[in-house]
Design a protein around this motif. Structure first.
Motif, PDB file in Angstrom:
ATOM      1  N   VAL A 102       0.837  -1.203   0.000  1.00 51.66           N
ATOM      2  CA  VAL A 102       0.000   0.000   0.000  1.00 51.66           C
ATOM      3  C   VAL A 102       0.872   1.254   0.000  1.00 51.66           C
ATOM      4  O   VAL A 102       0.624   2.201  -0.757  1.00 51.66           O
ATOM      5  CB  VAL A 102      -0.947   0.003   1.217  1.00 51.66           C
ATOM      6  N   ASP A 103       1.906   1.251   0.836  1.00 49.52           N
ATOM      7  CA  ASP A 103       2.793   2.418   0.900  1.00 49.52           C
ATOM      8  C   ASP A 103       3.540   2.620  -0.417  1.00 49.52           C
ATOM      9  O   ASP A 103       3.704   3.756  -0.878  1.00 49.52           O
ATOM     10  CB  ASP A 103       3.800   2.255   2.050  1.00 49.52           C
ATOM     11  N   LEU A 105       2.588   1.678  -3.463  1.00 45.36           N
ATOM     12  CA  LEU A 105       1.666   2.159  -4.489  1.00 45.36           C
ATOM     13  C   LEU A 105       1.351   3.643  -4.310  1.00 45.36           C
ATOM     14  O   LEU A 105       1.286   4.396  -5.286  1.00 45.36           O
ATOM     15  CB  LEU A 105       0.373   1.341  -4.462  1.00 45.36           C
ATOM     16  N   ALA A 106       1.154   4.063  -3.067  1.00 46.52           N
ATOM     17  CA  ALA A 106       0.865   5.479  -2.819  1.00 46.52           C
ATOM     18  C   ALA A 106       2.046   6.360  -3.221  1.00 46.52           C
ATOM     19  O   ALA A 106       1.867   7.453  -3.779  1.00 46.52           O
ATOM     20  CB  ALA A 106       0.526   5.681  -1.349  1.00 46.52           C
ATOM     21  N   ARG A 109       2.086   6.474  -6.995  1.00 46.53           N
ATOM     22  CA  ARG A 109       0.943   7.282  -7.453  1.00 46.53           C
ATOM     23  C   ARG A 109       1.296   8.774  -7.408  1.00 46.53           C
ATOM     24  O   ARG A 109       1.050   9.510  -8.365  1.00 46.53           O
ATOM     25  CB  ARG A 109      -0.255   7.003  -6.552  1.00 46.53           C
ATOM     26  N   TYR A 117      -2.011   0.162  -9.691  1.00 50.00           N
ATOM     27  CA  TYR A 117      -2.760  -1.050  -9.359  1.00 50.00           C
ATOM     28  C   TYR A 117      -1.782  -2.192  -9.071  1.00 50.00           C
ATOM     29  O   TYR A 117      -0.710  -2.268  -9.668  1.00 50.00           O
ATOM     30  CB  TYR A 117      -3.652  -1.477 -10.540  1.00 50.00           C
ATOM     31  N   CYS A 130      -5.001  -4.330  -4.776  1.00 43.81           N
ATOM     32  CA  CYS A 130      -4.818  -2.996  -4.197  1.00 43.81           C
ATOM     33  C   CYS A 130      -4.814  -1.963  -5.313  1.00 43.81           C
ATOM     34  O   CYS A 130      -4.229  -2.192  -6.377  1.00 43.81           O
ATOM     35  CB  CYS A 130      -3.502  -2.954  -3.411  1.00 43.81           C
ATOM     36  N   SER A 132      -4.312   2.361  -5.727  1.00 45.74           N
ATOM     37  CA  SER A 132      -4.012   3.640  -5.091  1.00 45.74           C
ATOM     38  C   SER A 132      -4.283   4.753  -6.097  1.00 45.74           C
ATOM     39  O   SER A 132      -3.611   4.853  -7.120  1.00 45.74           O
ATOM     40  CB  SER A 132      -2.543   3.682  -4.633  1.00 45.74           C
ATOM     41  N   ASP A 133      -5.306   5.561  -5.804  1.00 49.93           N
ATOM     42  CA  ASP A 133      -5.615   6.671  -6.694  1.00 49.93           C
ATOM     43  C   ASP A 133      -5.859   7.928  -5.860  1.00 49.93           C
ATOM     44  O   ASP A 133      -5.704   7.927  -4.642  1.00 49.93           O
ATOM     45  CB  ASP A 133      -6.810   6.346  -7.590  1.00 49.93           C
TER      46      ASP A 133
END
Length: 266
Positions: A102-103, A105-106, A109, A117, A130, A132-133
């Motif tokens: 998650v981190d 991808l953020a 992003r 994705y 997961c 991240s948008d």
């Protein structure tokens, strides 16, 4: 004199007063679990009682309870961590792996300025695990089930290209090729020919095949027999940004591949 001192410490303020609500048997059981965890090859009750400072009868009683509940197991007089304790540990490890993805991808992003994705092919299905948008860079709306339309989007094509022939054929038998837009591949034969031309490490680009007005690129991540991918999407009027943005993502994925290997099955 000792009793009044204890009473004062327990009622002097809120935090100390709450300390009297601690359950001693739970504390002792947790100390036993910690002690057992420190012995890879198991330990007998007498040793565990000595290490935790518990009376042997108390240690025996707690150990039997922990065995009954599955947190410990006993084998030839030695105590080991049981399946329930291992599930607790694996849950924590899984959450840590999820947090790593998650981190990452953020971060990508924000750096790339596009939704990112993460997806896997698992148990015969395409799973987007997961996304991240951001409000200014929204993800593609899943207007047709991603699992059933892998032939049409970059994520699905990237995963299908990593599969062996039999697994891919099984997938396409269950989810036949169908047109979603005027740009979607027309039939399974054409799709398979395209997938066969792709190298397993090749970037996959898709332009308006899943959704009109959207272009996507997917980066293959192959670790052993696991097929995974990270992908980005952009509105079609920004299509000229796609190659550079995809290369930026690929550089990041390559750099973090070691940690991704530990996080691949979130």
């Amino acid at each position: 004199m000792a009793a009044p001192d204890r009473q004062r410490s327990a009622t002097a303020d809120g935090p100390q007063q709450s300390a009297v609500t601690l359950i001693g048997s739970v504390q002792r059981a947790m100390r036993l679990l910690e002690s057992v965890a420190g012995h890879e090859h198991g330990a007998p009750a007498k040793q565990l009682a000595r290490e935790t400072g518990l009376a042997l009868p108390t240690a025996y009683h707690l150990l039997r309870t922990l065995v009954h509940e599955g947190y410990l197991r006993r084998d030839k007089g030695l105590f080991f961590l049981g399946e329930a304790a291992e599930r607790l540990s694996s849950s924590g490890a899984q959450e840590k792996r999820r947090s790593t993805i998650v981190d990452a991808l953020a971060q990508w992003r924000d750096l790339i300025g596009a939704p990112v994705y993460y997806a896997m092919y698992r148990d015969g299905e395409i799973e987007v695990l997961c996304v991240s948008d951001a409000p200014g860079n929204p993800a593609v709306e899943e207007w047709a089930d991603f699992r059933e339309t892998g032939h049409a989007h970059a994520i699905g094509q990237c995963l299908l290209a990593q599969l062996d022939e039999d697994v891919r054929r099984d997938h396409l038998d269950r989810y036949p090729v169908r047109s979603l837009t005027p740009y979607t591949v027309r039939d399974s034969h054409s799709l398979v020919r395209r997938l066969d031309r792709m190298r397993r490490t090749e970037l996959v680009v898709e332009r308006q095949e899943y959704a009109l007005g959207t272009v996507c690129a997917a980066i293959p991540i192959t670790l052993g027999t696991t097929a995974a991918t990270m992908a980005i999407s952009l509105p079609s009027h920004q299509a000229d940004r796609l190659p550079a943005a995809a290369r930026q993502l690929q550089t990041g994925v390559d750099r973090l591949l070691g940690s991704l290997a530990l996080s691949i099955s979130i």
